[in-house]
Scaffold this active site. Structure first.
Site, PDB file in Angstrom:
ATOM      1  N   ARG A   8       1.200  15.089  13.258  1.00 30.55           N
ATOM      2  CA  ARG A   8       1.958  14.676  12.237  1.00 30.55           C
ATOM      3  C   ARG A   8       2.083  15.847  11.210  1.00 30.55           C
ATOM      4  O   ARG A   8       1.279  16.116  10.251  1.00 30.55           O
ATOM      5  CB  ARG A   8       1.406  13.472  11.711  1.00 30.55           C
TER       6      ARG A   8
ATOM      7  N   ASP B  85       5.577   0.929  11.858  1.00 25.62           N
ATOM      8  CA  ASP B  85       4.238   0.470  11.563  1.00 25.62           C
ATOM      9  C   ASP B  85       4.401  -1.265  11.954  1.00 25.62           C
ATOM     10  O   ASP B  85       3.144  -1.979  11.745  1.00 25.62           O
ATOM     11  CB  ASP B  85       3.996   0.376  10.135  1.00 25.62           C
TER      12      ASP B  85
ATOM     13  N   ARG C  76      -8.402  -0.295   5.551  1.00 25.22           N
ATOM     14  CA  ARG C  76      -7.706   0.667   5.003  1.00 25.22           C
ATOM     15  C   ARG C  76      -6.193  -0.004   4.316  1.00 25.22           C
ATOM     16  O   ARG C  76      -5.935   0.606   3.513  1.00 25.22           O
ATOM     17  CB  ARG C  76      -7.204   1.856   5.771  1.00 25.22           C
TER      18      ARG C  76
ATOM     19  N   LYS D 183       0.942  -1.114   0.217  1.00 27.89           N
ATOM     20  CA  LYS D 183      -0.047  -0.008  -0.066  1.00 27.89           C
ATOM     21  C   LYS D 183       0.909   1.275  -0.027  1.00 27.89           C
ATOM     22  O   LYS D 183       0.385   2.131  -0.733  1.00 27.89           O
ATOM     23  CB  LYS D 183      -0.834   0.034   1.119  1.00 27.89           C
ATOM     24  N   ASN D 184       1.913   1.275   0.857  1.00 30.59           N
ATOM     25  CA  ASN D 184       2.550   2.493   1.124  1.00 30.59           C
ATOM     26  C   ASN D 184       3.370   2.776  -0.223  1.00 30.59           C
ATOM     27  O   ASN D 184       4.041   3.818  -0.389  1.00 30.59           O
ATOM     28  CB  ASN D 184       3.353   2.442   2.263  1.00 30.59           C
TER      29      ASN D 184
ATOM     30  N   CYS E 197      -3.837  12.959  13.689  1.00 32.65           N
ATOM     31  CA  CYS E 197      -3.795  11.749  13.507  1.00 32.65           C
ATOM     32  C   CYS E 197      -3.955  10.961  14.863  1.00 32.65           C
ATOM     33  O   CYS E 197      -3.173  11.366  15.723  1.00 32.65           O
ATOM     34  CB  CYS E 197      -2.943  11.165  12.327  1.00 32.65           C
TER      35      CYS E 197
HETATM   36  C1  UD1 Z   1       5.096   6.952   6.292  1.00 33.99           C
HETATM   37  C2  UD1 Z   1       4.106   5.860   5.972  1.00 33.99           C
HETATM   38  C3  UD1 Z   1       3.805   5.502   7.414  1.00 33.99           C
HETATM   39  C4  UD1 Z   1       4.851   5.329   8.463  1.00 33.99           C
HETATM   40  C5  UD1 Z   1       5.818   6.283   8.333  1.00 33.99           C
HETATM   41  C6  UD1 Z   1       7.048   6.119   9.077  1.00 33.99           C
HETATM   42  C7  UD1 Z   1       3.160   5.965   3.930  1.00 33.99           C
HETATM   43  C8  UD1 Z   1       1.835   6.282   3.237  1.00 33.99           C
HETATM   44  N1  UD1 Z   1       3.013   6.185   5.209  1.00 33.99           N
HETATM   45  O1  UD1 Z   1       4.168   8.014   6.766  1.00 33.99           O
HETATM   46  O2  UD1 Z   1       2.809   4.204   7.448  1.00 33.99           O
HETATM   47  O3  UD1 Z   1       4.291   5.094   9.656  1.00 33.99           O
HETATM   48  O4  UD1 Z   1       6.027   6.685   6.921  1.00 33.99           O
HETATM   49  O5  UD1 Z   1       7.632   5.065   8.655  1.00 33.99           O
HETATM   50  O6  UD1 Z   1       3.997   5.763   3.414  1.00 33.99           O
HETATM   51  N2  UD1 Z   1       7.649  14.490  10.350  1.00 33.99           N
HETATM   52  C9  UD1 Z   1       7.954  15.922  10.611  1.00 33.99           C
HETATM   53  N3  UD1 Z   1       7.588  16.798   9.444  1.00 33.99           N
HETATM   54  C10 UD1 Z   1       7.030  16.367   8.363  1.00 33.99           C
HETATM   55  C11 UD1 Z   1       7.210  15.126   8.021  1.00 33.99           C
HETATM   56  C12 UD1 Z   1       7.124  14.339   9.019  1.00 33.99           C
HETATM   57  O7  UD1 Z   1       8.232  16.139  11.840  1.00 33.99           O
HETATM   58  O8  UD1 Z   1       7.018  17.480   7.433  1.00 33.99           O
HETATM   59  C13 UD1 Z   1       7.791  13.573  11.405  1.00 33.99           C
HETATM   60  C14 UD1 Z   1       6.764  12.661  11.602  1.00 33.99           C
HETATM   61  O9  UD1 Z   1       5.852  13.180  12.483  1.00 33.99           O
HETATM   62  C15 UD1 Z   1       7.236  11.419  12.248  1.00 33.99           C
HETATM   63  C16 UD1 Z   1       8.582  11.336  11.430  1.00 33.99           C
HETATM   64  O10 UD1 Z   1       8.875  12.528  10.746  1.00 33.99           O
HETATM   65  O11 UD1 Z   1       7.788  11.600  13.509  1.00 33.99           O
HETATM   66  C17 UD1 Z   1       8.412  10.125  10.092  1.00 33.99           C
HETATM   67  O12 UD1 Z   1       7.282  10.577   9.576  1.00 33.99           O
HETATM   68  P1  UD1 Z   1       7.278  10.436   8.029  1.00 33.99           P
HETATM   69  O13 UD1 Z   1       8.389   9.503   7.500  1.00 33.99           O
HETATM   70  O14 UD1 Z   1       7.010  11.726   7.278  1.00 33.99           O
HETATM   71  O15 UD1 Z   1       5.851   9.524   7.951  1.00 33.99           O
HETATM   72  P2  UD1 Z   1       4.913   9.556   6.829  1.00 33.99           P
HETATM   73  O16 UD1 Z   1       5.901   9.688   5.404  1.00 33.99           O
HETATM   74  O17 UD1 Z   1       3.914  10.391   6.465  1.00 33.99           O
END
Ligand code: UD1
Length: 420
Positions: A120, A307, A399, A21-22, A115
């Protein structure tokens, strides 16, 4: 709403891993970078995938999804607004931002909002896109951007919690059509981001270093269509591995790429499992009768994935000793603790740390799923617990897990879906 009614089960046999999915979601967003036809194979049939298909339709694409193959073609003139009703259900839809800015030169994408697994933010996405020259403002819950003249740049994309998967994806996609060279430092190394890089290269993008912390992208004038096979879902495979450990059932998990699961396999082995890998993708798991404790720290790839934290915590509640789990990606991602403690588990949390005191057994109870991965963990707990468990609000699991009940039932698991 639906619930699962689950009875203690011994599992046996083999289960096939679905497409990731991701990986599929950002790749679907990347089809916005071209007007040509893109064909994706091994796409899992899930709610999130259908939502992303609807977002593509709103943005002017025709999407046909049958038997795991998705065809995406341009139908109308490309639009640039991704509405709240669709984006709010799924954070990955924010990935439309980068491609829209690059291709349509403007974008208006609803902010994904809060979330249950914690705050996030999208600051890294915005920082990266602004570094390329996009003008971005946040207004009335929408991220509104203009990207007339995107130019390559050296961008440091590390944040408080390390790299960001979807921020890397967004910036990488926008950079494919920017002028000159972009270098993303502290890029996410997750296999799903690497897969996106490979997909973009198939479309004609010039990228090197995808899947490493430094990714280089040389912008091109336009991208074309291509055909691509989505990689296996390492999180689904890891979930079945945790189910095998928790229920102490030998299982063969087929079609998973074991190279994407090194940290998880190491943890399972520490917990006493014997695991043989066949041809790099079939994992034959034989758990020990007595589970051993293990310490887990979640980290960006190749570290242990956040995850899979909840699913492995459930297995550790029945280990012979004390384990410690440190959550370094989402320090509040512990909603499942209250639920599994109602089943007799002995887990105590302090901030990002959880101490899991292993107990002999879990006992069936009525429990409530809070998010996608936590629901999978609760299903595992139900399969391992004495008596009957009812997991409420299983819409979360729909989902992200393809045919989960069918797959569990085919392994001998006693799971039925009913109305709450
Ligand atoms: C993706 C995955 C999710 C997984 C996560 C971490 C998908 C669709 N989702 O989510 O299942 O749990 O990676 O492996 O692929 N952060 C910030 N600022 C930002 C973005 C992120 O501070 O602009 C922080 C987040 O709060 C978190 C960390 O960075 O603490 C990692 O998050 P991130 O890798 O961005 O997660 P997603 O890409 O949203």
């Amino acid at each position: 709403m639906d619930k699962f009614v689950i009875h203690k089960s011994a599992l046996r046999g083999s289960v096939s891993t679905s497409g990731s999915k991701n990986a599929a979601l950002p790749i679907m967003a990347a089809t916005l970078l071209t007007d040509d036809k893109c064909v994706l194979h091994n796409v899992p049939d899930l709610m999130d995938i259908r939502t992303m298909a609807d977002i593509l339709r709103v943005l002017g694409k025709k999407v046909i999804f049958e038997h795991g193959t998705m065809q995406v073609t341009a139908e109308k003139k490309g639009k640039y607004i991704a509405p709240y009703e669709l984006v709010r259900t799924m954070r990955a839809s924010f990935c439309a931002m980068g491609p829209l800015l690059a291709k349509q030169k403007k974008a208006k994408v609803s902010l994904p909002g809060g979330c249950v697994i914690g705050v996030r933010p999208v600051d890294l996405h915005i920082k990266g896109l602004e570094a390329l020259g996009a003008k971005i403002k946040v207004d009335a819950g929408y991220c509104i951007g203009e990207g007339k003249d995107l130019k390559g740049k050296v961008i440091y994309l590390g944040g408080h919690f390390g790299s960001s998967v979807l921020a890397t994806d967004n910036v990488m996609m926008a950079a494919t059509l920017a002028k000159g060279e972009t270098v993303i430092e502290y890029a996410a190394c997750e296999p799903e981001t690497e897969a996106l890089g490979l997909f973009l290269k198939n479309m004609g993008a010039q990228i090197s270093g995808e899947g490493t912390p430094i990714v280089r992208i040389r912008g091109v004038k336009s991208l074309g269509g291509c055909e691509f096979k989505i990689i296996p879902d390492r999180i689904e495979a890891g979930t079945f591995l945790a189910a095998s450990l928790a229920t102490r059932s030998p299982l063969t998990i087929k079609g998973a790429n074991a190279l994407h699961l090194t940290s998880v396999l190491e943890t399972a082995r520490k917990m006493g499992a014997k695991i043989t890998i066949r041809d790099n993708d079939d994992m034959v798991v034989v758990p020990s009768k007595k589970l051993l404790p293990a310490n887990i720290t979640t980290l960006p790839y190749p570290g242990f994935p956040t995850d899979l934290q909840a699913q492995f915590m459930v297995a550790l509640t029945m280990a012979d000793g004390i384990s410690m789990i440190t959550e370094k990606i989402y320090p509040d991602r512990f909603m499942h603790i209250a639920e599994i403690n109602r089943m007799g588990a002995g887990v105590q949390r302090s901030g990002p740390y959880s101490i899991v005191e292993g107990r002999d057994k879990l006992y069936g109870a009525q429990i409530k799923a809070s998010d996608l991965r936590a629901s999978a963990a609760l299903v595992i707990a139900g399969l391992a617990a004495e008596g009957k468990t009812e997991v409420m609000r299983v819409y979360h699991i729909d989902r992200g897990y393809e045919k989960i009940e069918d797959k569990i039932r085919a392994l001998g698991g006693k799971v039925t879906r009913a109305k709450e």
